[in-house]
Write a protein that holds these residues in place. Structure first.
Motif, PDB file in Angstrom:
ATOM      1  N   ASP A 253      34.433  35.780  16.479  1.00  0.00           N
ATOM      2  CA  ASP A 253      34.921  35.424  17.806  1.00  0.00           C
ATOM      3  C   ASP A 253      36.364  34.986  17.622  1.00  0.00           C
ATOM      4  O   ASP A 253      36.630  33.923  17.055  1.00  0.00           O
ATOM      5  N   LEU A 254      37.322  35.786  18.099  1.00  0.00           N
ATOM      6  CA  LEU A 254      38.735  35.523  17.825  1.00  0.00           C
ATOM      7  C   LEU A 254      39.178  34.174  18.370  1.00  0.00           C
ATOM      8  O   LEU A 254      39.904  33.434  17.687  1.00  0.00           O
ATOM      9  N   GLU A 255      38.750  33.815  19.565  1.00  0.00           N
ATOM     10  CA  GLU A 255      39.181  32.549  20.149  1.00  0.00           C
ATOM     11  C   GLU A 255      38.682  31.358  19.329  1.00  0.00           C
ATOM     12  O   GLU A 255      39.425  30.405  19.073  1.00  0.00           O
ATOM     13  N   LYS A 256      37.435  31.408  18.916  1.00  0.00           N
ATOM     14  CA  LYS A 256      36.900  30.320  18.070  1.00  0.00           C
ATOM     15  C   LYS A 256      37.581  30.309  16.705  1.00  0.00           C
ATOM     16  O   LYS A 256      37.857  29.242  16.145  1.00  0.00           O
ATOM     17  N   ALA A 257      37.860  31.489  16.170  1.00  0.00           N
ATOM     18  CA  ALA A 257      38.519  31.587  14.858  1.00  0.00           C
ATOM     19  C   ALA A 257      39.917  30.993  14.912  1.00  0.00           C
ATOM     20  O   ALA A 257      40.347  30.297  13.982  1.00  0.00           O
ATOM     21  N   ILE A 258      40.645  31.236  15.995  1.00  0.00           N
ATOM     22  CA  ILE A 258      41.993  30.696  16.162  1.00  0.00           C
ATOM     23  C   ILE A 258      41.961  29.168  16.170  1.00  0.00           C
ATOM     24  O   ILE A 258      42.712  28.511  15.446  1.00  0.00           O
ATOM     25  N   ALA A 259      41.084  28.606  16.993  1.00  0.00           N
ATOM     26  CA  ALA A 259      41.011  27.143  17.104  1.00  0.00           C
ATOM     27  C   ALA A 259      40.634  26.510  15.769  1.00  0.00           C
ATOM     28  O   ALA A 259      41.227  25.498  15.357  1.00  0.00           O
ATOM     29  N   ALA A 260      39.672  27.097  15.085  1.00  0.00           N
ATOM     30  CA  ALA A 260      39.245  26.553  13.788  1.00  0.00           C
ATOM     31  C   ALA A 260      40.367  26.641  12.766  1.00  0.00           C
ATOM     32  O   ALA A 260      40.608  25.687  12.003  1.00  0.00           O
ATOM     33  N   ALA A 261      41.067  27.762  12.739  1.00  0.00           N
ATOM     34  CA  ALA A 261      42.139  27.951  11.766  1.00  0.00           C
ATOM     35  C   ALA A 261      43.274  26.955  11.994  1.00  0.00           C
ATOM     36  O   ALA A 261      43.828  26.397  11.028  1.00  0.00           O
ATOM     37  N   ILE A 262      43.616  26.719  13.250  1.00  0.00           N
ATOM     38  CA  ILE A 262      44.703  25.771  13.554  1.00  0.00           C
ATOM     39  C   ILE A 262      44.298  24.357  13.164  1.00  0.00           C
ATOM     40  O   ILE A 262      45.089  23.619  12.550  1.00  0.00           O
ATOM     41  N   ARG A 263      43.087  23.968  13.496  1.00  0.00           N
ATOM     42  CA  ARG A 263      42.628  22.614  13.125  1.00  0.00           C
ATOM     43  C   ARG A 263      42.604  22.446  11.608  1.00  0.00           C
ATOM     44  O   ARG A 263      43.048  21.412  11.077  1.00  0.00           O
ATOM     45  N   ASN A 264      42.106  23.452  10.903  1.00  0.00           N
ATOM     46  CA  ASN A 264      42.040  23.379   9.440  1.00  0.00           C
ATOM     47  C   ASN A 264      43.432  23.291   8.825  1.00  0.00           C
ATOM     48  O   ASN A 264      43.672  22.494   7.908  1.00  0.00           O
ATOM     49  N   ASN A 265      44.345  24.133   9.328  1.00  0.00           N
ATOM     50  CA  ASN A 265      45.700  24.144   8.779  1.00  0.00           C
ATOM     51  C   ASN A 265      46.393  22.805   9.024  1.00  0.00           C
ATOM     52  O   ASN A 265      47.040  22.237   8.132  1.00  0.00           O
ATOM     53  N   ALA A 266      46.209  22.271  10.238  1.00  0.00           N
ATOM     54  CA  ALA A 266      46.838  20.997  10.575  1.00  0.00           C
ATOM     55  C   ALA A 266      46.278  19.856   9.722  1.00  0.00           C
ATOM     56  O   ALA A 266      47.027  19.007   9.223  1.00  0.00           O
ATOM     57  N   ALA A 267      44.960  19.837   9.550  1.00  0.00           N
ATOM     58  CA  ALA A 267      44.331  18.781   8.751  1.00  0.00           C
ATOM     59  C   ALA A 267      44.799  18.836   7.307  1.00  0.00           C
ATOM     60  O   ALA A 267      45.093  17.796   6.685  1.00  0.00           O
ATOM     61  N   GLU A 268      44.883  20.049   6.761  1.00  0.00           N
ATOM     62  CA  GLU A 268      45.349  20.212   5.384  1.00  0.00           C
ATOM     63  C   GLU A 268      46.807  19.770   5.255  1.00  0.00           C
ATOM     64  O   GLU A 268      47.180  19.079   4.307  1.00  0.00           O
ATOM     65  N   TYR A 269      47.609  20.144   6.228  1.00  0.00           N
ATOM     66  CA  TYR A 269      49.036  19.804   6.208  1.00  0.00           C
ATOM     67  C   TYR A 269      49.251  18.289   6.285  1.00  0.00           C
ATOM     68  O   TYR A 269      50.141  17.741   5.629  1.00  0.00           O
ATOM     69  N   LEU A 270      48.452  17.627   7.080  1.00  0.00           N
ATOM     70  CA  LEU A 270      48.638  16.189   7.310  1.00  0.00           C
ATOM     71  C   LEU A 270      48.065  15.310   6.199  1.00  0.00           C
ATOM     72  O   LEU A 270      48.252  14.094   6.225  1.00  0.00           O
ATOM     73  N   ASN A 271      47.389  15.916   5.248  1.00  0.00           N
ATOM     74  CA  ASN A 271      46.781  15.140   4.155  1.00  0.00           C
ATOM     75  C   ASN A 271      47.172  15.718   2.798  1.00  0.00           C
ATOM     76  O   ASN A 271      46.308  16.150   2.015  1.00  0.00           O
ATOM     77  N   PRO A 272      48.456  15.704   2.475  1.00  0.00           N
ATOM     78  CA  PRO A 272      48.899  16.280   1.199  1.00  0.00           C
ATOM     79  C   PRO A 272      48.395  15.463   0.015  1.00  0.00           C
ATOM     80  O   PRO A 272      48.374  14.232   0.055  1.00  0.00           O
ATOM     81  N   SER A 273      47.984  16.170  -1.019  1.00  0.00           N
ATOM     82  CA  SER A 273      47.437  15.489  -2.202  1.00  0.00           C
ATOM     83  C   SER A 273      48.526  14.942  -3.108  1.00  0.00           C
ATOM     84  O   SER A 273      48.295  14.011  -3.882  1.00  0.00           O
ATOM     85  N   ILE A 274      49.726  15.520  -3.025  1.00  0.00           N
ATOM     86  CA  ILE A 274      50.859  15.054  -3.830  1.00  0.00           C
ATOM     87  C   ILE A 274      52.100  15.035  -2.943  1.00  0.00           C
ATOM     88  O   ILE A 274      52.133  15.660  -1.879  1.00  0.00           O
ATOM     89  N   THR A 275      53.145  14.343  -3.395  1.00  0.00           N
ATOM     90  CA  THR A 275      54.296  14.094  -2.525  1.00  0.00           C
ATOM     91  C   THR A 275      55.289  15.247  -2.442  1.00  0.00           C
ATOM     92  O   THR A 275      56.243  15.167  -1.665  1.00  0.00           O
ATOM     93  N   ASN A 276      55.083  16.316  -3.205  1.00  0.00           N
ATOM     94  CA  ASN A 276      56.042  17.422  -3.117  1.00  0.00           C
ATOM     95  C   ASN A 276      55.531  18.568  -2.250  1.00  0.00           C
ATOM     96  O   ASN A 276      56.093  19.648  -2.242  1.00  0.00           O
ATOM     97  N   ILE A 277      54.452  18.329  -1.488  1.00  0.00           N
ATOM     98  CA  ILE A 277      53.964  19.351  -0.571  1.00  0.00           C
ATOM     99  C   ILE A 277      53.894  18.788   0.850  1.00  0.00           C
ATOM    100  O   ILE A 277      53.969  17.579   1.058  1.00  0.00           O
TER     101      ILE A 277
END
Length: 326
Positions: free
Chosen positions: A182-206
């Motif tokens: 389902d493209l619409e559900k896939a889009i929403a999930a991908a954006i949430r996942n990308n944002a969550a990963e981006y906002l919680n960097p494991s090290i300070t150079n990312i």
């Protein structure tokens, strides 16, 4: 031998171009920004090692992960294989080609004969769709002229090269499963996942922390560089032109958010699109300042770039926080 009726994906970024070609072969035709977004591709890294000629500034997630995320979000079967044997690596790919299956390859582009300005980068991708006794037929980015060829010997060297981001003759294929996406559900999930990963960097150079760190590190880089002209010119090229889609992948993510908003009509997507429109321009400004540094060797342009990077860090963090609310 060439696979008949192959439809080359017309892309600017190597992994989305290779994967896009494989997707089109199985009847999935999506835009490059959509592939990048569904692959949760947006990221950042500032990477500096003693073995490197100069620091690497990257704007996406780690190599290989984009296609893995894309396959998961589209309910596809991704098969990835590696081997230390060059002969086995070629035999396996050849067998798939003989069966009519296009294959994604990960290589060091330094050895690929169609690159007019070769440089070592072992995280380059292309799709192979044929071969003869001497050459391999590949689909690469728009900048590399799309359908290209290189000798089988050079292909073997490119696949087996060692170094940062290298893999052991890695290749991959994609196939549909019984579960439709389902493209619409896939889009929403991908954006949430990308944002969550981006906002919680494991090290300070990312991520946004890495951008903030880079604002400090580029001053040190300038002061210790033995080749200001060459290093900052190359860095600017890699940020703006070398398969990033411009503005260190921010143009691609901006266009993904625009396409997603047109489909879903959700306010956070509109806000994200507007923010990344501004952010993309700021990244282009940074690359232009790097160009000025290479031309003039004046530190004032480094300080200007540093100030912009501090601004970008805050803007990207705030924008990703908005996108987590989808």
């Amino acid at each position: 031998m060439k696979i008949e009726n192959i439809k080359p994906f017309n892309g600017q970024h190597c992994e989305t171009t290779a994967t896009g070609t494989l997707l089109q072969q199985i009847g999935i035709d999506l835009s490059e920004p959509m592939l990048f977004g569904l692959g949760e591709g947006l990221g950042f890294i500032y990477w500096n090692m003693k073995t490197m000629d100069f620091p690497f500034i990257g704007g996406r997630i780690k190599p290989d992960l984009l296609t893995q995320n894309l396959a998961r979000n589209l309910n596809l079967e991704l098969t990835v294989k590696e081997t230390s044997s060059q002969q086995k690596a070629w035999d396996q790919v050849k067998e798939l080609l003989d069966d009519g299956q296009a294959v994604g390859l990960k290589m060091d582009c330094y050895h690929l004969e169609y690159f007019s300005n070769p440089f070592h980068f072992a995280g380059h991708y292309a799709a192979i769709y044929g071969y003869d006794d001497e050459n391999a037929f590949l689909i690469d980015t728009r900048q590399q002229c799309g359908q290209v060829q290189t000798s089988l010997k050079s292909l073997a060297r490119a696949r087996a090269e060692k170094g940062p981001m290298a893999s052991k003759n890695l290749y991959y294929t994609l196939r549909k499963t019984d579960i439709k996406f389902d493209l619409e559900k896939a889009i929403a999930a991908a954006i949430r996942n990308n944002a969550a990963e981006y906002l919680n960097p494991s090290i300070t150079n990312i991520s946004y922390k890495g951008i903030l760190k880079t604002s400090i590190e580029i001053v040190k880089w300038f002061n210790t560089s033995k080749n200001i002209e060459g290093e900052f010119k190359q860095a600017a090229m890699l940020m703006e032109k070398a398969g990033t889609g411009g503005a260190l992948f921010r143009n691609l993510y901006r266009d993904f958010l625009k396409e997603s908003y047109e489909l879903l009509q959700l306010d956070p997507l509109k806000s994200g699109y507007e923010a990344f429109s501004e952010i993309a321009e700021l990244w282009t400004n940074v690359s232009q300042l790097f160009e000025k540094v290479s031309q003039t060797k004046e530190i004032q342009y480094i300080h200007q770039a540093s100030d912009i990077l501090k601004e970008i860090s805050g803007k990207e963090k705030r924008t990703m926080e908005i996108l987590t609310t989808l």
